[in-house]
Design an enzyme around this catalytic site. Structure first.
Site, PDB file in Angstrom:
ATOM      1  N   LYS A 209      91.935  17.427  -4.940  1.00 36.24           N
ATOM      2  CA  LYS A 209      91.177  16.183  -5.106  1.00 36.24           C
ATOM      3  C   LYS A 209      91.556  15.510  -6.426  1.00 36.24           C
ATOM      4  O   LYS A 209      91.806  14.322  -6.488  1.00 36.24           O
ATOM      5  CB  LYS A 209      89.683  16.507  -5.060  1.00 36.24           C
ATOM      6  CG  LYS A 209      88.804  15.298  -5.184  1.00 36.24           C
ATOM      7  CD  LYS A 209      87.345  15.655  -5.033  1.00 36.24           C
ATOM      8  CE  LYS A 209      86.483  14.481  -5.461  1.00 36.24           C
ATOM      9  NZ  LYS A 209      85.064  14.771  -5.399  1.00 36.24           N
ATOM     10  N   GLU A 215      95.815  25.866 -11.146  1.00 36.34           N
ATOM     11  CA  GLU A 215      96.379  26.747 -10.124  1.00 36.34           C
ATOM     12  C   GLU A 215      97.288  25.963  -9.182  1.00 36.34           C
ATOM     13  O   GLU A 215      98.426  26.367  -8.899  1.00 36.34           O
ATOM     14  CB  GLU A 215      95.256  27.392  -9.299  1.00 36.34           C
ATOM     15  CG  GLU A 215      94.412  28.413 -10.044  1.00 36.34           C
ATOM     16  CD  GLU A 215      93.213  27.798 -10.751  1.00 36.34           C
ATOM     17  OE1 GLU A 215      93.224  26.574 -11.026  1.00 36.34           O
ATOM     18  OE2 GLU A 215      92.262  28.541 -11.048  1.00 36.34           O
ATOM     19  N   GLY A 269      84.713  18.508  -3.241  1.00 40.12           N
ATOM     20  CA  GLY A 269      85.740  19.471  -2.845  1.00 40.12           C
ATOM     21  C   GLY A 269      85.266  20.463  -1.792  1.00 40.12           C
ATOM     22  O   GLY A 269      85.929  20.701  -0.778  1.00 40.12           O
ATOM     23  N   ARG A 270      84.090  21.029  -1.993  1.00 39.41           N
ATOM     24  CA  ARG A 270      83.623  22.081  -1.071  1.00 39.41           C
ATOM     25  C   ARG A 270      83.066  21.514   0.236  1.00 39.41           C
ATOM     26  O   ARG A 270      82.637  22.258   1.103  1.00 39.41           O
ATOM     27  CB  ARG A 270      82.609  22.985  -1.772  1.00 39.41           C
ATOM     28  CG  ARG A 270      81.434  22.261  -2.392  1.00 39.41           C
ATOM     29  CD  ARG A 270      80.646  23.183  -3.318  1.00 39.41           C
ATOM     30  NE  ARG A 270      79.620  22.451  -4.047  1.00 39.41           N
ATOM     31  CZ  ARG A 270      79.801  21.807  -5.188  1.00 39.41           C
ATOM     32  NH1 ARG A 270      80.994  21.773  -5.741  1.00 39.41           N
ATOM     33  NH2 ARG A 270      78.801  21.192  -5.787  1.00 39.41           N
ATOM     34  N   GLU A 355      78.342  27.248  -5.472  1.00 39.44           N
ATOM     35  CA  GLU A 355      78.797  26.195  -6.386  1.00 39.44           C
ATOM     36  C   GLU A 355      77.819  25.015  -6.332  1.00 39.44           C
ATOM     37  O   GLU A 355      77.661  24.287  -7.309  1.00 39.44           O
ATOM     38  CB  GLU A 355      80.222  25.740  -6.020  1.00 39.44           C
ATOM     39  CG  GLU A 355      80.915  24.979  -7.141  1.00 39.44           C
ATOM     40  CD  GLU A 355      82.424  24.806  -6.944  1.00 39.44           C
ATOM     41  OE1 GLU A 355      83.201  25.635  -7.464  1.00 39.44           O
ATOM     42  OE2 GLU A 355      82.830  23.846  -6.270  1.00 39.44           O
ATOM     43  N   HIS A 386      79.579  49.378   9.488  1.00 41.42           N
ATOM     44  CA  HIS A 386      80.192  50.618   9.007  1.00 41.42           C
ATOM     45  C   HIS A 386      80.534  50.528   7.530  1.00 41.42           C
ATOM     46  O   HIS A 386      81.276  51.363   7.011  1.00 41.42           O
ATOM     47  CB  HIS A 386      81.445  50.919   9.833  1.00 41.42           C
ATOM     48  CG  HIS A 386      81.150  51.058  11.294  1.00 41.42           C
ATOM     49  ND1 HIS A 386      80.775  52.252  11.868  1.00 41.42           N
ATOM     50  CD2 HIS A 386      81.102  50.136  12.284  1.00 41.42           C
ATOM     51  CE1 HIS A 386      80.547  52.064  13.160  1.00 41.42           C
ATOM     52  NE2 HIS A 386      80.725  50.790  13.444  1.00 41.42           N
ATOM     53  N   LYS A 514      87.551  27.206 -17.475  1.00 39.69           N
ATOM     54  CA  LYS A 514      88.843  26.500 -17.389  1.00 39.69           C
ATOM     55  C   LYS A 514      89.299  26.098 -18.789  1.00 39.69           C
ATOM     56  O   LYS A 514      90.459  26.266 -19.158  1.00 39.69           O
ATOM     57  CB  LYS A 514      88.691  25.210 -16.568  1.00 39.69           C
ATOM     58  CG  LYS A 514      88.519  25.395 -15.081  1.00 39.69           C
ATOM     59  CD  LYS A 514      88.556  24.007 -14.410  1.00 39.69           C
ATOM     60  CE  LYS A 514      88.032  24.041 -13.000  1.00 39.69           C
ATOM     61  NZ  LYS A 514      87.920  22.734 -12.379  1.00 39.69           N
TER      62      LYS A 514
HETATM   63  O1  F6P Z   1      86.362  25.220  -9.094  1.00 40.73           O
HETATM   64  C1  F6P Z   1      86.009  23.905  -9.279  1.00 40.73           C
HETATM   65  C2  F6P Z   1      86.650  22.967  -8.317  1.00 40.73           C
HETATM   66  O2  F6P Z   1      86.515  21.700  -8.864  1.00 40.73           O
HETATM   67  C3  F6P Z   1      86.045  23.008  -6.917  1.00 40.73           C
HETATM   68  O3  F6P Z   1      84.858  22.324  -6.801  1.00 40.73           O
HETATM   69  C4  F6P Z   1      87.159  22.430  -6.123  1.00 40.73           C
HETATM   70  O4  F6P Z   1      86.987  22.671  -4.758  1.00 40.73           O
HETATM   71  C5  F6P Z   1      88.344  23.145  -6.729  1.00 40.73           C
HETATM   72  O5  F6P Z   1      88.032  23.228  -8.105  1.00 40.73           O
HETATM   73  C6  F6P Z   1      89.683  22.494  -6.529  1.00 40.73           C
HETATM   74  O6  F6P Z   1      89.725  21.213  -7.069  1.00 40.73           O
HETATM   75  P1  F6P Z   1      90.860  20.195  -6.707  1.00 40.73           P
HETATM   76  O7  F6P Z   1      90.791  19.896  -5.254  1.00 40.73           O
HETATM   77  O8  F6P Z   1      90.589  18.985  -7.549  1.00 40.73           O
HETATM   78  O9  F6P Z   1      92.189  20.819  -7.057  1.00 40.73           O
END
Ligand code: F6P
Length: 549
Positions: A209, A215, A269-270, A355, A386, A514
């Site tokens: 987003k 990452e 995002g979620r 979250e 189990h 972060k």
């Molecule tokens: O971990 C925080 C967060 O902002 C989430 O809410 C989101 O889904 C994720 O990082 C990834 O964010 P982006 O889509 O901006 O890379």
């Protein structure tokens, strides 16, 4: 109108619930059944393919009514209206929350900042449809003229969990495309995926987003280098597409403008799998099935908006969750889907729920004086039986659980399905009824066990029962029903967030880690200098890591 800002503990119903809890805490679920001959009418909801049974709860008819009063007193109805009408209910980010508009059965009339959004939603949907169909049909070619056979989704959090969970859940409906997910910043994750793929026939979908997530940008950069080393810069346009709100950063990364699938800041995002973030899903199951997923979610939204509170699935499940969280002091909730397809639903919902509602500051900016978001965990049944059911049956903790099962299996394996569903039904019965000492003794006597041994063993074999569960029995795992199921939990999140008076759609709590990770990454360049800027434990970890790195 913004969301109401009512501390729920000041609502008259909250006080009544406290008294009700004291009066009812010794009444078992089985006693509730005896006291209420019409319990099944009051504690079940049939909606489309969903049969919801919440009768096996520590909850009387009277308490249910007071919970419904609490929802009214906290102005849930007004809050739902504000949410669907596109009010900027995500106040700390000054954003509307409109994932519901993406799956609305009719084009939405909602406007954001005075601009209608329906046209843009349908444009992106058409762009996704056309693109996915071309890839599936082999019309879209890689740089050497070969059709695409592999998709790699590069993203994390909401840009990974939703697409990964849904793609796995709908495996039965999948086409020939293989889909991999790269999320962790750990280089081994990306390298293991690169080992399996062919650059000539792979399409990379970068999903972020913000397009700033460490990452995702690290993984996308590594993959880009790996790709260019085997193909060329010019070939990037045939193999890389991106989903983001950050069009500038995408361009800087070298993605062709025609390969960009935009998303909007009014989609969190979620909650974003319904947007272009779901492109990998659309590729894996095809556009028609993707539209079915949206339609199911839209239908659940309609139910949520229009059904009476009492017959409203997300509202009832939200209120029951609040009852355990705030009055019974249950710390967690288990989610047990009885299908391997949904093995990652609990992990997906962990982000969605934790979250969103893991907040200790209320909508007035004040620390809350009551509990908010629950811990979410779970695994697929029967595997979970189990693994951790021992603790759920005989442990010391109260763990309300949702059991999710499907009437029909997809491969029509009747024998397996009967066994699976026998377990599904038996477990909720066992959690409620337990087994008393008399039953244990009679069983052991029937086995011919000496009385002395029975006396020793009996306490361990007693189940106190009275453990609460909700049962969600759904006709079958179709894209439509999965969409509805996910939307159900999304709306439950909303209900609880409104009642707990917190902002469910921001996530400031992920920022500090972060920020510090960026500081420590810089500190790796001069560990000695950084020693005084950290506590002794952190400083030592830094030193040890760098000495051996
Ligand atoms: O971990 C925080 C967060 O902002 C989430 O809410 C989101 O889904 C994720 O990082 C990834 O964010 P982006 O889509 O901006 O890379």
């Amino acid at each position: 109108m913004p969301l109401p800002k009512i501390n729920p503990t000041t609502a008259p119903a909250w006080k009544k619930l406290g008294l009700q809890f004291e009066a009812e805490k010794k009444v078992t679920i089985q006693q509730h059944f005896k006291n209420e001959p019409d319990r099944m009418d009051n504690f079940t909801i049939q909606w489309e393919d969903f049969y919801i049974d919440f009768s096996k709860n520590r909850l009387s008819k009277t308490t249910k009514k007071i919970l419904l009063d609490l929802a009214k007193e906290c102005q849930l109805k007004e809050a739902i209206a504000a949410y669907f009408e596109g009010e900027k209910i995500n106040e700390t980010e000054h954003r509307a929350v409109l994932h519901t508009a993406l799956r609305s059965s009719k084009p939405t009339s909602v406007q954001v900042d005075g601009q209608p959004i329906a046209h843009e939603i349908s444009e992106v949907n058409i762009q996704m449809r056309n693109f996915a169909q071309r890839v599936i049909d082999g019309v879209w070619k890689g740089h050497t003229g070969k059709a695409i056979d592999t998709i790699v989704n590069i993203g994390i959090g909401g840009s990974d969990l939703g697409p990964a969970m849904v793609t796995e859940a709908l495996e039965y409906y999948r086409n020939h495309l293989t889909v991999h997910f790269v999320s962790n910043v750990e280089g081994d994750h990306v390298r293991e995926v690169l080992k399996k793929i062919n650059p000539e026939t792979t399409l990379f979908v970068i999903v972020s987003k913000t397009f700033t997530t460490q990452e995702t940008i690290s993984n996308a950069t590594t993959i880009r280098k790996w790709f260019v080393a085997q193909a060329s810069e010019a070939a990037i346009k045939d193999h890389f597409v991106a989903v983001s709100t950050n069009l500038e950063q995408i361009a800087a990364f070298g993605i062709a403008a025609s390969n960009v699938f935009p998303m909007n800041d009014w989609v969190g995002g979620r909650f974003s799998l319904w947007s272009a973030v779901g492109l990998s899903i659309c590729l894996a199951i095809g556009p028609d099935a993707f539209d079915q997923l949206l339609a199911g979610a839209g239908a659940m939204d309609d139910h949520f908006r229009t059904a009476s509170f009492e017959k409203n699935i997300p509202i009832m499940l939200g209120l029951i969750g609040l009852w355990y969280n705030n009055f019974w002091e249950a710390e967690s909730e288990a989610i047990i889907p009885y299908t391997q397809y949904l093995r990652n639903l609990p992990a997906y919902l962990q982000q969605g729920i934790m979250e969103s509602n893991g907040k200790y500051v209320d909508r007035n900016g004040t620390p809350v004086n009551y509990q908010t978001g629950t811990l979410i965990w779970g695994a697929s049944g029967t595997n979970a039986q189990h693994a951790f059911f021992q603790l759920m049956h005989q442990g010391t903790k109260l763990i309300p659980a949702d059991f999710i099962g499907f009437q029909k299996s997809l491969h029509a394996e009747k024998d397996h399905q009967d066994k699976l569903m026998a377990n599904f039904i038996a477990q909720t019965e066992a959690f409620m009824t337990g087994k008393n000492r008399d039953q244990v003794v009679t069983e052991l006597q029937a086995q011919g066990m000496p009385q002395k041994q029975i006396d020793f063993l009996a306490p361990y074999k007693v189940f106190e029962g009275n453990r609460p569960t909700n049962t969600l029995l759904i006709e079958s795992l179709t894209p439509y029903n999965l969409g509805a199921l996910i939307a159900l939990y999304e709306q439950k999140i909303f209900v609880q967030g409104v009642l707990w008076n917190i902002f469910s759609y921001d996530q400031w709590g992920v920022e500090l880690g972060k920020q510090l990770a960026n500081t420590i990454l810089k500190d790796f360049n001069d560990v000695e200098k950084a020693q005084n800027t950290h506590d002794p434990s952190t400083a030592a970890l830094l030193r040890i890591y760098k000495q051996n790195a």
